[in-house]
Design a protein around this motif. Sequence first.
Motif, PDB file in Angstrom:
ATOM      1  N   GLY A 249      16.326 -11.749 -18.907  1.00  0.00           N
ATOM      2  CA  GLY A 249      14.931 -12.021 -19.257  1.00  0.00           C
ATOM      3  C   GLY A 249      14.156 -12.558 -18.065  1.00  0.00           C
ATOM      4  O   GLY A 249      14.250 -12.044 -16.955  1.00  0.00           O
ATOM      5  N   ARG A 250      13.411 -13.616 -18.278  1.00  0.00           N
ATOM      6  CA  ARG A 250      12.581 -14.185 -17.220  1.00  0.00           C
ATOM      7  C   ARG A 250      13.448 -14.694 -16.073  1.00  0.00           C
ATOM      8  O   ARG A 250      14.513 -15.267 -16.294  1.00  0.00           O
ATOM      9  N   PRO A 251      12.991 -14.544 -14.825  1.00  0.00           N
ATOM     10  CA  PRO A 251      13.757 -15.084 -13.691  1.00  0.00           C
ATOM     11  C   PRO A 251      13.715 -16.608 -13.667  1.00  0.00           C
ATOM     12  O   PRO A 251      12.704 -17.223 -14.030  1.00  0.00           O
ATOM     13  N   LEU A 252      14.827 -17.203 -13.254  1.00  0.00           N
ATOM     14  CA  LEU A 252      14.933 -18.657 -13.138  1.00  0.00           C
ATOM     15  C   LEU A 252      14.967 -18.968 -11.648  1.00  0.00           C
ATOM     16  O   LEU A 252      16.000 -18.812 -10.992  1.00  0.00           O
ATOM     17  N   ARG A 253      13.828 -19.399 -11.104  1.00  0.00           N
ATOM     18  CA  ARG A 253      13.709 -19.514  -9.653  1.00  0.00           C
ATOM     19  C   ARG A 253      13.309 -20.901  -9.163  1.00  0.00           C
ATOM     20  O   ARG A 253      13.682 -21.305  -8.079  1.00  0.00           O
ATOM     21  N   THR A 254      12.498 -21.602  -9.930  1.00  0.00           N
ATOM     22  CA  THR A 254      11.914 -22.849  -9.455  1.00  0.00           C
ATOM     23  C   THR A 254      12.062 -23.950 -10.495  1.00  0.00           C
ATOM     24  O   THR A 254      12.458 -23.711 -11.637  1.00  0.00           O
ATOM     25  N   THR A 255      11.687 -25.162 -10.093  1.00  0.00           N
ATOM     26  CA  THR A 255      11.686 -26.278 -11.035  1.00  0.00           C
ATOM     27  C   THR A 255      10.783 -25.983 -12.226  1.00  0.00           C
ATOM     28  O   THR A 255      11.079 -26.389 -13.358  1.00  0.00           O
ATOM     29  N   ALA A 256       9.710 -25.251 -11.988  1.00  0.00           N
ATOM     30  CA  ALA A 256       8.788 -24.892 -13.068  1.00  0.00           C
ATOM     31  C   ALA A 256       9.450 -23.978 -14.087  1.00  0.00           C
ATOM     32  O   ALA A 256       8.975 -23.871 -15.222  1.00  0.00           O
ATOM     33  N   ASP A 257      10.560 -23.304 -13.722  1.00  0.00           N
ATOM     34  CA  ASP A 257      11.321 -22.499 -14.666  1.00  0.00           C
ATOM     35  C   ASP A 257      12.386 -23.335 -15.372  1.00  0.00           C
ATOM     36  O   ASP A 257      12.680 -23.126 -16.548  1.00  0.00           O
ATOM     37  N   LEU A 258      12.983 -24.292 -14.648  1.00  0.00           N
ATOM     38  CA  LEU A 258      14.026 -25.128 -15.241  1.00  0.00           C
ATOM     39  C   LEU A 258      13.511 -25.935 -16.427  1.00  0.00           C
ATOM     40  O   LEU A 258      14.219 -26.120 -17.419  1.00  0.00           O
ATOM     41  N   MET A 259      12.299 -26.426 -16.328  1.00  0.00           N
ATOM     42  CA  MET A 259      11.780 -27.290 -17.381  1.00  0.00           C
ATOM     43  C   MET A 259      11.597 -26.534 -18.712  1.00  0.00           C
ATOM     44  O   MET A 259      12.083 -26.992 -19.751  1.00  0.00           O
ATOM     45  N   PRO A 260      10.931 -25.376 -18.741  1.00  0.00           N
ATOM     46  CA  PRO A 260      10.848 -24.643 -20.015  1.00  0.00           C
ATOM     47  C   PRO A 260      12.198 -24.095 -20.475  1.00  0.00           C
ATOM     48  O   PRO A 260      12.402 -23.897 -21.680  1.00  0.00           O
ATOM     49  N   TRP A 261      13.123 -23.846 -19.535  1.00  0.00           N
ATOM     50  CA  TRP A 261      14.483 -23.467 -19.959  1.00  0.00           C
ATOM     51  C   TRP A 261      15.102 -24.595 -20.778  1.00  0.00           C
ATOM     52  O   TRP A 261      15.674 -24.352 -21.853  1.00  0.00           O
ATOM     53  N   LEU A 262      14.982 -25.835 -20.315  1.00  0.00           N
ATOM     54  CA  LEU A 262      15.532 -26.962 -21.069  1.00  0.00           C
ATOM     55  C   LEU A 262      14.773 -27.178 -22.372  1.00  0.00           C
ATOM     56  O   LEU A 262      15.382 -27.522 -23.392  1.00  0.00           O
ATOM     57  N   ASP A 263      13.467 -26.993 -22.358  1.00  0.00           N
ATOM     58  CA  ASP A 263      12.702 -27.068 -23.611  1.00  0.00           C
ATOM     59  C   ASP A 263      13.269 -26.082 -24.626  1.00  0.00           C
ATOM     60  O   ASP A 263      13.516 -26.424 -25.792  1.00  0.00           O
ATOM     61  N   ALA A 264      13.466 -24.840 -24.180  1.00  0.00           N
ATOM     62  CA  ALA A 264      13.964 -23.796 -25.071  1.00  0.00           C
ATOM     63  C   ALA A 264      15.394 -24.076 -25.518  1.00  0.00           C
ATOM     64  O   ALA A 264      15.772 -23.783 -26.660  1.00  0.00           O
ATOM     65  N   LEU A 265      16.192 -24.649 -24.624  1.00  0.00           N
ATOM     66  CA  LEU A 265      17.577 -24.980 -24.975  1.00  0.00           C
ATOM     67  C   LEU A 265      17.608 -26.028 -26.086  1.00  0.00           C
ATOM     68  O   LEU A 265      18.333 -25.878 -27.080  1.00  0.00           O
ATOM     69  N   LEU A 266      16.838 -27.096 -25.935  1.00  0.00           N
ATOM     70  CA  LEU A 266      16.786 -28.127 -26.968  1.00  0.00           C
ATOM     71  C   LEU A 266      16.249 -27.560 -28.278  1.00  0.00           C
ATOM     72  O   LEU A 266      16.764 -27.871 -29.356  1.00  0.00           O
TER      73      LEU A 266
END
Length: 288
Positions: free
Chosen positions: A89-106
Amino acid sequence: MSASRDFFAAYDALLARWPAGTAEIDVPTPYGTTRVHAYGAAEAAPLLLLHGGGSTGAVWFANAAALGGHHRVLAVDILGDAGRSARSGRPLRTTADLMPWLDALLDGLGVSRAGLLGHSYGAWIALTYALHAPQRVDRLALLDPTQCFAGYRPGFLLRSLSVLVRPTTTRALRYLDRETAGTDTDPQWKRLFALAVSDVPDRKLIVGRRPDARALRVPLLVLLAGRSGAHDPEKVAARARAAVPHARIETLPNLTHYALPTATPTTTNRLIAEFLRPPGGGQRSSGA
């Protein structure tokens, strides 16, 4: 995540040391599927564990039972690093990607608010997330956090080149043996880390800015390795105390950076459990 059979055999061997009743959960996110090792009562307060680079979520085998007594332990294979999480899916490249990844994980775990526990690179992610979404973080515990309050020692970066340039399992094991000398760091975990370095060619850690911890309002515990080669623990302690005056800061005098979290887990578990336990010793439920 492309990896060798040897890596996954070492990963499964470490995971087999988790307590009985551990569940494996795959959580879909817009950035890929995240593997979570879950232990503890489903109704207990959630505690999200974020490992150091190359360690995988399996590294918390010596902590899960102790911390799972009062919490629902949720140990993550960080997306992009070695383990059983898979990017898509979406590329995980920057801190700005890590934060919504963790939001979605929770969100995928059904957790509205959780405690965070991170080591090294995982500590940097945990602190950054606590500043990004303080309403979702109950308490924050950082184990020898890198790039949170101070930079790396130059000598540590030079030594680490041996496992960054033309990495091999043998070279990585020699590196770890030097960096954990005099500690009881788990040998099975060392082999897993070495294989992550040598046999997982597409792992990619996200590097970002040092967070401004002065805005942190959640309770904070910092456990420092007194013999850390990664940074100067006294400098880290001083800067953490200046940035977050309410923080509880402890030093484990005989440990090195890579010795955490597998070495002397009884002491580490006691300090973390004391910090996480709510007043009165009851359980908090922070699920959705």
